[in-house]
Design a protein around this motif. Structure first.
Motif, PDB file in Angstrom:
ATOM      1  N   ASN A 137       0.833  -1.175  -0.107  1.00  0.00           N
ATOM      2  CA  ASN A 137      -0.039   0.161   0.056  1.00  0.00           C
ATOM      3  C   ASN A 137       0.989   1.312  -0.181  1.00  0.00           C
ATOM      4  O   ASN A 137       0.430   2.504   0.447  1.00  0.00           O
ATOM      5  CB  ASN A 137      -1.053   0.067   1.224  1.00  0.00           C
ATOM      6  N   ARG A 138       2.109   1.375  -0.611  1.00  0.00           N
ATOM      7  CA  ARG A 138       2.872   2.234  -0.328  1.00  0.00           C
ATOM      8  C   ARG A 138       3.177   2.962  -2.066  1.00  0.00           C
ATOM      9  O   ARG A 138       2.997   2.054  -2.955  1.00  0.00           O
ATOM     10  CB  ARG A 138       4.275   2.046  -0.001  1.00  0.00           C
ATOM     11  N   THR A 139       3.701   4.171  -1.862  1.00  0.00           N
ATOM     12  CA  THR A 139       3.902   4.762  -3.124  1.00  0.00           C
ATOM     13  C   THR A 139       5.437   4.932  -3.173  1.00  0.00           C
ATOM     14  O   THR A 139       5.892   5.624  -2.384  1.00  0.00           O
ATOM     15  CB  THR A 139       3.309   6.174  -3.467  1.00  0.00           C
ATOM     16  N   VAL A 140       6.033   4.451  -4.257  1.00  0.00           N
ATOM     17  CA  VAL A 140       7.497   4.615  -4.399  1.00  0.00           C
ATOM     18  C   VAL A 140       8.001   5.262  -5.546  1.00  0.00           C
ATOM     19  O   VAL A 140       7.621   5.131  -6.635  1.00  0.00           O
ATOM     20  CB  VAL A 140       8.269   2.999  -4.205  1.00  0.00           C
ATOM     21  N   LEU A 141       8.881   6.452  -5.326  1.00  0.00           N
ATOM     22  CA  LEU A 141       9.421   7.146  -6.253  1.00  0.00           C
ATOM     23  C   LEU A 141      10.929   6.830  -6.780  1.00  0.00           C
ATOM     24  O   LEU A 141      11.609   6.375  -5.690  1.00  0.00           O
ATOM     25  CB  LEU A 141       9.625   8.652  -5.770  1.00  0.00           C
ATOM     26  N   ASN A 173      -0.749  -3.862  -3.880  1.00  0.00           N
ATOM     27  CA  ASN A 173      -1.100  -2.522  -3.915  1.00  0.00           C
ATOM     28  C   ASN A 173      -0.256  -1.700  -3.930  1.00  0.00           C
ATOM     29  O   ASN A 173      -0.373  -0.597  -3.287  1.00  0.00           O
ATOM     30  CB  ASN A 173      -2.351  -2.476  -2.786  1.00  0.00           C
ATOM     31  N   LEU A 174       0.897  -1.562  -4.714  1.00  0.00           N
ATOM     32  CA  LEU A 174       2.101  -0.705  -4.555  1.00  0.00           C
ATOM     33  C   LEU A 174       1.717   0.085  -5.825  1.00  0.00           C
ATOM     34  O   LEU A 174       1.384  -0.169  -7.140  1.00  0.00           O
ATOM     35  CB  LEU A 174       3.430  -1.730  -5.173  1.00  0.00           C
ATOM     36  N   ASN A 175       2.168   1.560  -5.805  1.00  0.00           N
ATOM     37  CA  ASN A 175       2.237   2.506  -6.704  1.00  0.00           C
ATOM     38  C   ASN A 175       3.474   2.954  -6.906  1.00  0.00           C
ATOM     39  O   ASN A 175       4.523   3.054  -6.102  1.00  0.00           O
ATOM     40  CB  ASN A 175       1.491   3.761  -6.450  1.00  0.00           C
ATOM     41  N   ILE A 176       4.158   3.126  -8.397  1.00  0.00           N
ATOM     42  CA  ILE A 176       5.350   3.131  -8.690  1.00  0.00           C
ATOM     43  C   ILE A 176       5.634   4.240  -9.597  1.00  0.00           C
ATOM     44  O   ILE A 176       4.837   4.436 -10.358  1.00  0.00           O
ATOM     45  CB  ILE A 176       6.063   1.824  -9.241  1.00  0.00           C
ATOM     46  N   ILE A 177       6.444   5.151  -9.130  1.00  0.00           N
ATOM     47  CA  ILE A 177       6.503   6.482  -9.833  1.00  0.00           C
ATOM     48  C   ILE A 177       8.152   6.278 -10.562  1.00  0.00           C
ATOM     49  O   ILE A 177       8.927   6.364  -9.932  1.00  0.00           O
ATOM     50  CB  ILE A 177       6.455   7.810  -9.408  1.00  0.00           C
ATOM     51  N   ALA A 178       8.194   6.433 -11.962  1.00  0.00           N
ATOM     52  CA  ALA A 178       9.389   6.070 -12.543  1.00  0.00           C
ATOM     53  C   ALA A 178       9.803   7.443 -13.076  1.00  0.00           C
ATOM     54  O   ALA A 178       9.172   8.162 -13.835  1.00  0.00           O
ATOM     55  CB  ALA A 178       9.410   5.418 -13.707  1.00  0.00           C
ATOM     56  N   HIS A 179      10.942   8.213 -12.431  1.00  0.00           N
ATOM     57  CA  HIS A 179      11.434   9.486 -12.769  1.00  0.00           C
ATOM     58  C   HIS A 179      12.472   9.197 -14.033  1.00  0.00           C
ATOM     59  O   HIS A 179      13.448   8.281 -13.627  1.00  0.00           O
ATOM     60  CB  HIS A 179      11.955  10.371 -11.621  1.00  0.00           C
ATOM     61  N   GLY A 180      12.527  10.263 -14.906  1.00  0.00           N
ATOM     62  CA  GLY A 180      13.838  10.267 -15.882  1.00  0.00           C
ATOM     63  C   GLY A 180      13.321  11.774 -16.655  1.00  0.00           C
ATOM     64  O   GLY A 180      12.601  12.306 -16.524  1.00  0.00           O
ATOM     65  N   VAL A 187       3.808  10.290  -1.117  1.00  0.00           N
ATOM     66  CA  VAL A 187       5.058   9.516  -1.623  1.00  0.00           C
ATOM     67  C   VAL A 187       5.597   9.013  -0.139  1.00  0.00           C
ATOM     68  O   VAL A 187       5.618   9.709   0.669  1.00  0.00           O
ATOM     69  CB  VAL A 187       6.451  10.338  -2.213  1.00  0.00           C
ATOM     70  N   ASP A 188       5.772   7.769  -0.234  1.00  0.00           N
ATOM     71  CA  ASP A 188       6.280   7.025   1.154  1.00  0.00           C
ATOM     72  C   ASP A 188       7.549   6.477   1.204  1.00  0.00           C
ATOM     73  O   ASP A 188       8.242   6.471   2.147  1.00  0.00           O
ATOM     74  CB  ASP A 188       5.312   5.529   1.294  1.00  0.00           C
ATOM     75  N   CYS A 189       8.005   6.356  -0.040  1.00  0.00           N
ATOM     76  CA  CYS A 189       9.612   5.835  -0.154  1.00  0.00           C
ATOM     77  C   CYS A 189      10.127   6.454  -1.280  1.00  0.00           C
ATOM     78  O   CYS A 189       9.583   6.575  -2.430  1.00  0.00           O
ATOM     79  CB  CYS A 189       9.619   4.188  -0.028  1.00  0.00           C
ATOM     80  N   ILE A 190      11.344   6.686  -1.366  1.00  0.00           N
ATOM     81  CA  ILE A 190      12.304   7.375  -2.706  1.00  0.00           C
ATOM     82  C   ILE A 190      13.602   6.508  -2.758  1.00  0.00           C
ATOM     83  O   ILE A 190      14.366   6.253  -1.607  1.00  0.00           O
ATOM     84  CB  ILE A 190      12.333   8.868  -2.303  1.00  0.00           C
ATOM     85  N   GLU A 203       8.471  17.560   2.244  1.00  0.00           N
ATOM     86  CA  GLU A 203       7.193  18.002   2.126  1.00  0.00           C
ATOM     87  C   GLU A 203       5.894  16.955   2.117  1.00  0.00           C
ATOM     88  O   GLU A 203       5.054  16.829   3.027  1.00  0.00           O
ATOM     89  CB  GLU A 203       6.933  18.580   0.586  1.00  0.00           C
ATOM     90  N   LYS A 204       6.392  15.608   1.906  1.00  0.00           N
ATOM     91  CA  LYS A 204       5.613  14.333   1.857  1.00  0.00           C
ATOM     92  C   LYS A 204       5.806  13.470   3.231  1.00  0.00           C
ATOM     93  O   LYS A 204       4.947  12.815   3.457  1.00  0.00           O
ATOM     94  CB  LYS A 204       5.996  13.414   0.507  1.00  0.00           C
ATOM     95  N   ARG A 205       6.745  14.047   3.989  1.00  0.00           N
ATOM     96  CA  ARG A 205       7.025  13.184   5.209  1.00  0.00           C
ATOM     97  C   ARG A 205       7.206  11.652   4.872  1.00  0.00           C
ATOM     98  O   ARG A 205       6.489  10.789   5.377  1.00  0.00           O
ATOM     99  CB  ARG A 205       6.023  13.488   6.345  1.00  0.00           C
ATOM    100  N   VAL A 206       8.016  11.480   3.972  1.00  0.00           N
ATOM    101  CA  VAL A 206       8.305   9.973   3.451  1.00  0.00           C
ATOM    102  C   VAL A 206       8.920   9.129   4.525  1.00  0.00           C
ATOM    103  O   VAL A 206       9.488   9.679   5.507  1.00  0.00           O
ATOM    104  CB  VAL A 206       9.588   9.944   2.272  1.00  0.00           C
ATOM    105  N   GLU A 207       8.513   7.870   4.357  1.00  0.00           N
ATOM    106  CA  GLU A 207       9.001   6.988   5.685  1.00  0.00           C
ATOM    107  C   GLU A 207      10.478   6.662   5.585  1.00  0.00           C
ATOM    108  O   GLU A 207      11.010   6.219   6.547  1.00  0.00           O
ATOM    109  CB  GLU A 207       8.124   5.681   5.515  1.00  0.00           C
ATOM    110  N   LYS A 208      11.098   6.605   4.001  1.00  0.00           N
ATOM    111  CA  LYS A 208      12.467   6.523   4.142  1.00  0.00           C
ATOM    112  C   LYS A 208      12.878   6.921   2.597  1.00  0.00           C
ATOM    113  O   LYS A 208      12.121   6.878   1.579  1.00  0.00           O
ATOM    114  CB  LYS A 208      12.766   4.915   4.160  1.00  0.00           C
ATOM    115  N   ILE A 209      14.269   7.151   2.700  1.00  0.00           N
ATOM    116  CA  ILE A 209      14.684   7.428   1.199  1.00  0.00           C
ATOM    117  C   ILE A 209      15.865   6.574   1.253  1.00  0.00           C
ATOM    118  O   ILE A 209      16.781   6.229   2.141  1.00  0.00           O
ATOM    119  CB  ILE A 209      15.356   8.989   1.258  1.00  0.00           C
TER     120      ILE A 209
END
Length: 345
Positions: A22-26, A52-59, A95-98, A134-140
């Protein structure tokens, strides 16, 4: 572009995938040799365990994202973020994790664009940290380098708390000094804002997806074989390096992210230690035509800014204690990499 075999190597580690439920990962730098494996491993884990994962692929390039990931971008849990990492990052959803992998890391970059290399890492990392705040992520999860240890004089292997001297008054220092500053930035943001992080320090990580014209010796050797050219060494080739297959390295990153209790983890395959001379012979031996030879020409060294000192060998006890077990030996690692380029040709 990522082989099923390599995803299986990553998943064949005791990674706690429930941490991503249930996390969103960038993933920054998703089209790079590390980022693309992270994205594809997350996709496979999401399918296998219904996370139930959301993945944001940056490039930086939408075309490159399409080229690397193809049909994976059609999956409902995958979105893209197209922008330069040096520009402030705006993401509408939580965003939960980067996983922060973006940044230039080759001798060609250090030589031709030292300013861009420096600010790409420093400004990019600041933007990632500001987004995390800003997002108070759980971990980078941050990708650093063995080069932060500087000039290592001891015969002992380097532990995570060690540090050697690093001469800052030359353009080649743009990369290790930027990485050192980025590590300090993580410590500062955690101290002042409580942003949690874990970092990995890698040494000569390679595999399918590497760039063959970036000036690194092993990349040039592979290109020589693909072109049917002899491998030319511009030194006696006595410098020793540890080479880690990209799937093994990414597995270590996931273990550090999900099970690590420390801030930093060295990642290097201890059995894959080899001199440059021996490596040239190994890669030449992979030539299907058996025509490529190794030659020496110490007087014709090129202008690329390589390390001015010998790197030490990292101690990896800390990541091994998390259950990491590198699975790919040197010969098969370079065979896999060479075959990936031969298939494209």
């Amino acid at each position: 572009m990522v082989e099923k075999r390599d995803i299986d190597i990553i998943l064949n580690n005791p990674i706690d995938w429930e941490r991503f439920r249930n996390r969103t990962v960038l993933v920054t730098g998703a089209t790079g040799r590390l980022g693309m494996y992270i994205v594809e491993a997350l996709i496979k884990a999401d399918i296998d365990w219904n996370l139930n994962l959301n993945i944001i692929a940056h490039g930086r390039s939408g075309d490159k994202l399409e080229q690397v990931f193809g049909n994976s971008l059609q999956l409902p849990n995958v979105t893209v973020l197209v922008q330069d990492i040096t520009v402030a990052i705006h993401v509408e959803k939580d965003v939960d994790c980067i996983f922060h992998t973006a940044g230039a890391a080759s001798p060609k970059d250090f030589t031709d664009q030292p300013v861009d290399t420096l600010w790409g890492h420093v400004q990019g990392t600041r933007n990632v940290l500001e987004l995390a705040l800003e997002k108070r992520v759980e971990k980078i999860v941050y990708v650093s380098t063995v080069e932060i240890y500087g000039e290592w004089q001891s015969e002992d292997s380097i532990r995570e708390e060690d540090m050697g001297p690093l001469h800052c008054n030359n353009a080649r220092a743009c990369y290790p000094e930027a990485k050192r500053l980025c590590e300090t930035m993580f410590a500062a943001y955690e101290a002042q804002y409580g942003i949690p992080y874990v970092g990995v320090r890698l040494c000569h990580t390679f595999g399918p997806g590497i760039t063959l014209d970036d000036g690194r010796a092993f990349a040039q050797f592979i290109r020589n074989v693909l072109n049917g050219e002899d491998i030319v060494l511009y030194s006696d080739g006595s410098a020793a390096r540890t080479y880690t297959y990209v799937a093994d390295a990414v597995a270590g990153m996931f273990l550090a992210a999900t099970k690590g209790k420390k801030h930093w983890y060295n990642i290097a395959a201890p059995d894959n230690l080899i001199t440059v001379r021996e490596l040239a012979g190994l890669i030449a031996g992979l030539d299907p035509e058996k025509k490529v030879k190794v030659c020496y020409d110490g007087a014709a060294a090129g202008g690329l800014q390589y390390l001015p000192f010998r790197l030490g060998v990292m101690n990896v006890d800390r990541i091994l204690a998390l259950g990491w077990h590198p699975q790919v030996g040197l010969r098969e690692a370079f065979q896999y990499t060479l075959e990936s380029f031969m298939q494209r040709k």
